[in-house]
Design a protein around this motif. Structure first.
Motif, PDB file in Angstrom:
ATOM      1  N   ARG A 161      -3.246   8.565  25.347  1.00 20.33           N
ATOM      2  CA  ARG A 161      -5.359   8.504  23.898  1.00 20.33           C
ATOM      3  C   ARG A 161      -4.056   8.555  23.329  1.00 20.33           C
ATOM      4  NH1 ARG A 161      -3.553  14.960  23.352  1.00 20.33           N
ATOM      5  NH2 ARG A 161      -2.168  14.817  23.065  1.00 20.33           N
ATOM      6  N   GLU A 162      -3.039   7.842  22.638  1.00 14.33           N
ATOM      7  CA  GLU A 162      -2.649   7.266  21.156  1.00 14.33           C
ATOM      8  C   GLU A 162      -1.827   5.660  21.834  1.00 14.33           C
ATOM      9  OE1 GLU A 162       0.279   9.406  19.389  1.00 14.33           O
ATOM     10  OE2 GLU A 162      -1.312  11.367  19.234  1.00 14.33           O
ATOM     11  N   ILE A 163      -2.317   5.224  22.463  1.00 13.86           N
ATOM     12  CA  ILE A 163      -2.541   3.320  22.798  1.00 13.86           C
ATOM     13  C   ILE A 163      -2.526   2.204  21.808  1.00 13.86           C
ATOM     14  CG2 ILE A 163      -2.294   1.387  24.223  1.00 13.86           C
ATOM     15  CD1 ILE A 163      -3.092   3.338  26.397  1.00 13.86           C
ATOM     16  N   VAL A 164      -1.884   1.665  21.085  1.00 11.78           N
ATOM     17  CA  VAL A 164      -2.185   0.821  19.908  1.00 11.78           C
ATOM     18  C   VAL A 164      -1.456  -0.130  20.544  1.00 11.78           C
ATOM     19  CG1 VAL A 164      -1.694  -0.169  17.834  1.00 11.78           C
ATOM     20  CG2 VAL A 164      -1.795   1.885  18.317  1.00 11.78           C
ATOM     21  N   ALA A 165      -2.617  -1.660  21.466  1.00 10.94           N
ATOM     22  CA  ALA A 165      -2.331  -2.793  21.831  1.00 10.94           C
ATOM     23  C   ALA A 165      -2.322  -3.742  20.494  1.00 10.94           C
ATOM     24  CB  ALA A 165      -4.105  -2.657  22.208  1.00 10.94           C
ATOM     25  N   ASP A 190      -9.235   2.585  27.676  1.00 11.05           N
ATOM     26  CA  ASP A 190      -9.550   2.596  26.761  1.00 11.05           C
ATOM     27  C   ASP A 190      -8.312   2.466  25.255  1.00 11.05           C
ATOM     28  OD1 ASP A 190      -9.620   5.138  27.648  1.00 11.05           O
ATOM     29  OD2 ASP A 190      -9.308   5.070  25.595  1.00 11.05           O
ATOM     30  N   VAL A 191      -8.234   2.440  24.209  1.00  8.22           N
ATOM     31  CA  VAL A 191      -7.198   2.022  23.091  1.00  8.22           C
ATOM     32  C   VAL A 191      -7.867   3.067  21.579  1.00  8.22           C
ATOM     33  CG1 VAL A 191      -6.490  -0.149  23.561  1.00  8.22           C
ATOM     34  CG2 VAL A 191      -7.685   0.125  21.931  1.00  8.22           C
ATOM     35  N   ALA A 192      -6.471   3.711  21.229  1.00  7.77           N
ATOM     36  CA  ALA A 192      -6.858   4.256  19.883  1.00  7.77           C
ATOM     37  C   ALA A 192      -6.781   3.217  19.006  1.00  7.77           C
ATOM     38  CB  ALA A 192      -5.773   5.538  20.173  1.00  7.77           C
ATOM     39  N   ALA A 193      -5.687   1.932  18.469  1.00  9.40           N
ATOM     40  CA  ALA A 193      -5.776   1.494  17.638  1.00  9.40           C
ATOM     41  C   ALA A 193      -5.667  -0.084  18.054  1.00  9.40           C
ATOM     42  CB  ALA A 193      -5.445   1.909  16.068  1.00  9.40           C
ATOM     43  N   VAL A 194      -6.091  -1.084  17.280  1.00  8.72           N
ATOM     44  CA  VAL A 194      -5.577  -2.549  17.411  1.00  8.72           C
ATOM     45  C   VAL A 194      -4.471  -3.167  16.274  1.00  8.72           C
ATOM     46  CG1 VAL A 194      -7.439  -2.681  19.451  1.00  8.72           C
ATOM     47  CG2 VAL A 194      -7.837  -3.652  16.933  1.00  8.72           C
ATOM     48  N   VAL A 195      -4.370  -3.941  17.360  1.00 10.71           N
ATOM     49  CA  VAL A 195      -3.501  -4.764  16.118  1.00 10.71           C
ATOM     50  C   VAL A 195      -3.146  -6.095  16.203  1.00 10.71           C
ATOM     51  CG1 VAL A 195      -0.930  -5.882  14.690  1.00 10.71           C
ATOM     52  CG2 VAL A 195      -1.339  -3.451  15.567  1.00 10.71           C
ATOM     53  N   LEU A 196      -4.156  -7.244  15.327  1.00 11.44           N
ATOM     54  CA  LEU A 196      -4.389  -8.176  16.371  1.00 11.44           C
ATOM     55  C   LEU A 196      -4.268  -9.587  14.749  1.00 11.44           C
ATOM     56  CD1 LEU A 196      -8.567  -8.505  16.880  1.00 11.44           C
ATOM     57  CD2 LEU A 196      -6.362  -8.122  17.959  1.00 11.44           C
ATOM     58  N   VAL A 197      -2.989 -10.509  15.501  1.00 14.44           N
ATOM     59  CA  VAL A 197      -1.781 -11.292  14.600  1.00 14.44           C
ATOM     60  C   VAL A 197      -2.112 -12.889  15.200  1.00 14.44           C
ATOM     61  CG1 VAL A 197       0.144 -11.553  13.829  1.00 14.44           C
ATOM     62  CG2 VAL A 197      -0.772  -9.737  14.580  1.00 14.44           C
ATOM     63  N   SER A 198      -2.504 -13.326  14.207  1.00 13.54           N
ATOM     64  CA  SER A 198      -2.860 -14.885  13.864  1.00 13.54           C
ATOM     65  C   SER A 198      -3.850 -15.111  15.567  1.00 13.54           C
ATOM     66  CB  SER A 198      -1.367 -15.956  14.223  1.00 13.54           C
ATOM     67  OG  SER A 198      -0.900 -15.106  12.807  1.00 13.54           O
ATOM     68  N   GLY A 199      -4.956 -14.472  15.326  1.00 15.50           N
ATOM     69  CA  GLY A 199      -6.193 -15.156  16.662  1.00 15.50           C
ATOM     70  C   GLY A 199      -6.984 -16.012  16.400  1.00 15.50           C
ATOM     71  N   ILE A 200      -7.742 -16.845  17.462  1.00 20.59           N
ATOM     72  CA  ILE A 200      -8.792 -17.307  17.112  1.00 20.59           C
ATOM     73  C   ILE A 200      -9.714 -16.329  18.249  1.00 20.59           C
ATOM     74  CG2 ILE A 200      -9.632 -19.687  19.004  1.00 20.59           C
ATOM     75  CD1 ILE A 200      -7.768 -20.740  16.334  1.00 20.59           C
ATOM     76  N   TYR A 201     -11.045 -16.483  17.125  1.00 23.67           N
ATOM     77  CA  TYR A 201     -11.829 -15.250  18.210  1.00 23.67           C
ATOM     78  C   TYR A 201     -13.234 -15.632  17.764  1.00 23.67           C
ATOM     79  CZ  TYR A 201      -8.183 -12.677  16.295  1.00 23.67           C
ATOM     80  OH  TYR A 201      -7.026 -12.000  15.298  1.00 23.67           O
ATOM     81  N   ARG A 202     -14.005 -17.017  17.107  1.00 27.69           N
ATOM     82  CA  ARG A 202     -14.620 -17.802  17.777  1.00 27.69           C
ATOM     83  C   ARG A 202     -14.162 -19.288  17.893  1.00 27.69           C
ATOM     84  NH1 ARG A 202     -19.234 -16.354  14.466  1.00 27.69           N
ATOM     85  NH2 ARG A 202     -20.426 -15.413  15.603  1.00 27.69           N
ATOM     86  N   ILE A 238      -8.662  -0.884  12.626  1.00 27.31           N
ATOM     87  CA  ILE A 238      -7.766  -2.389  13.043  1.00 27.31           C
ATOM     88  C   ILE A 238      -6.629  -2.798  11.596  1.00 27.31           C
ATOM     89  CG2 ILE A 238      -8.020  -4.737  13.382  1.00 27.31           C
ATOM     90  CD1 ILE A 238     -11.320  -3.723  14.262  1.00 27.31           C
ATOM     91  N   VAL A 239      -5.909  -3.289  12.111  1.00 32.00           N
ATOM     92  CA  VAL A 239      -4.807  -4.287  11.544  1.00 32.00           C
ATOM     93  C   VAL A 239      -5.143  -5.365  11.820  1.00 32.00           C
ATOM     94  CG1 VAL A 239      -2.589  -4.796  10.993  1.00 32.00           C
ATOM     95  CG2 VAL A 239      -3.060  -2.245  11.520  1.00 32.00           C
ATOM     96  N   LEU A 240      -5.008  -6.475  10.908  1.00 38.09           N
ATOM     97  CA  LEU A 240      -5.155  -7.605  10.756  1.00 38.09           C
ATOM     98  C   LEU A 240      -4.377  -8.554  10.560  1.00 38.09           C
ATOM     99  CD1 LEU A 240      -7.230 -10.124  12.152  1.00 38.09           C
ATOM    100  CD2 LEU A 240      -8.235  -9.951  10.236  1.00 38.09           C
ATOM    101  N   ALA A 241      -3.697  -9.646  10.623  1.00 34.47           N
ATOM    102  CA  ALA A 241      -2.416  -9.842  10.266  1.00 34.47           C
ATOM    103  C   ALA A 241      -2.526 -11.855  10.707  1.00 34.47           C
ATOM    104  CB  ALA A 241      -1.050  -9.940  10.591  1.00 34.47           C
ATOM    105  N   TRP A 242      -2.280 -12.259   9.189  1.00 29.33           N
ATOM    106  CA  TRP A 242      -2.286 -13.598  10.347  1.00 29.33           C
ATOM    107  C   TRP A 242      -0.442 -14.357   9.138  1.00 29.33           C
ATOM    108  CZ3 TRP A 242      -6.357 -12.687   8.053  1.00 29.33           C
ATOM    109  CH2 TRP A 242      -6.672 -12.769   6.925  1.00 29.33           C
TER     110      TRP A 242
END
Length: 309
Positions: A161-165, A190-202, A238-242
């Motif tokens: 229930r507490e997966i952070v991807a 499903d996930v409970a939260a995400v951390v996205l780092v230095s990604g290409i999204y479009r 969501i945590v977003l980072a670069w």
């Protein structure tokens, strides 16, 4: 982006589609291996110190492909309650011609040990690479791994229930794609939260050769295969980072995602990383600050505090 965020450069390997049959539930964790203090595993003892009292279970199959594997890291100190899970999905690019990246054990293990040493379960998943595996195989591979975690992580005292991807580079795109496209999601992915780092999204007309290899040569399909607007339907934190020295294109991608999410009333927490100096800088293990450690741990603690049923 080579040598940036060693924490994340762990996972660009091969996996099978989420729509294939999943293996039976494990009856017991196989072949637990204590991390040793060997020269091949360390650089100046850094990994050895970080991985003290951490146990690895490696090469666990979660699909019908021989390359469909993941690793689990746990603390040797037993907890009284199930622990949150950090799932690491990373990739320097979308492409590759081998089953595993040419990374040292030090780089691979530090991310896992960071999770285990902070009262979490670390899971590292490998996924298929282009050109052999094209869109949306990266996302469906992540979905298959998540289904495995939901079915088996309790064997490691993990709380599904507490997966952070946590996604970096291509991995950030694969995680975001899975969130944005419900048709790609497998049962219990499903996930409970995400951390996205230095990604290409479009991806646009300036797509790199690596991105074209994964998304296809037809630029008319790129908007449909982006994370917009579907990412706006994801309601969890969501945590977003670069990094300050990321290429301008990566920074623009992150800024656009942040602006779009905030415009929809779901602002992510933004972390601007100091540099690409590796695990010590990326997670503040050198005391330098401006790292992912604090926001990631805060995110996990918030999930624990809200008391999911």
């Amino acid at each position: 982006m080579k040598n940036y965020l060693a924490f994340f450069l762990v996972l660009t390997v091969t996996t099978a589609s989420a729509h294939g049959p999943l293996p039976a539930r494990l009856t017991a964790p196989p072949d637990l291996v204590r991390v040793g203090l060997t020269d091949s595993d360390t650089t100046a003892g850094g990994t050895a110190r970080l991985c003290e009292q951490v146990t690895f279970s490696r090469g666990l199959r979660y699909g019908d492909s021989e390359a469909n594997v993941l690793d689990v890291a746990t603390s040797s100190t037993k907890a009284d309650t199930p622990r949150p899970v950090l799932l690491f999905v990373a990739g320097d690019t979308f492409t590759g011609d081998r089953a595993a990246p040419d990374l040292s054990r030090e780089i691979q293990d530090q991310a896992m040990c960071f999770a285990a040493r902070n009262d979490m379960i670390g899971v590292r998943v490998n996924y298929r690479l282009a050109p052999a595996a094209t869109w949306p195989k990266g996302a469906t591979d992540v979905a298959a791994a998540l289904s495995w975690i939901h079915g088996n992580i309790d064997l490691f005292n993990g709380d599904a229930r507490e997966i952070v991807a946590v996604g970096y580079g291509a991995g950030a795109f694969h995680i975001a794609t899975l969130l944005a496209h419900p048709e790609l999601q497998a049962d219990r992915a499903d996930v409970a939260a995400v951390v996205l780092v230095s990604g290409i999204y479009r991806v646009g007309k300036d797509a790199s050769d690596s991105e074209k290899a994964y998304l296809g040569q037809d630029a008319a399909q790129y908007d449909k295969r982006s994370v917009f607007p579907g990412i706006l339907n994801f309601d969890e934190p969501i945590v977003l980072a670069w990094a300050t020295d990321d290429p301008a294109r990566i920074v623009t991608q992150g800024e656009t995602l942040k602006k779009t999410l905030c415009g929809a009333g779901h602002c992510p927490r933004l972390t601007l990383l100091r540099s690409r100096d590796g695990i010590a800088a990326a997670f503040g293990l050198d005391g330098s600050g401006d790292s992912l450690a604090e926001p990631t741990l805060l995110l996990v603690h918030q999930l624990e505090a809200r008391g999911l049923p």
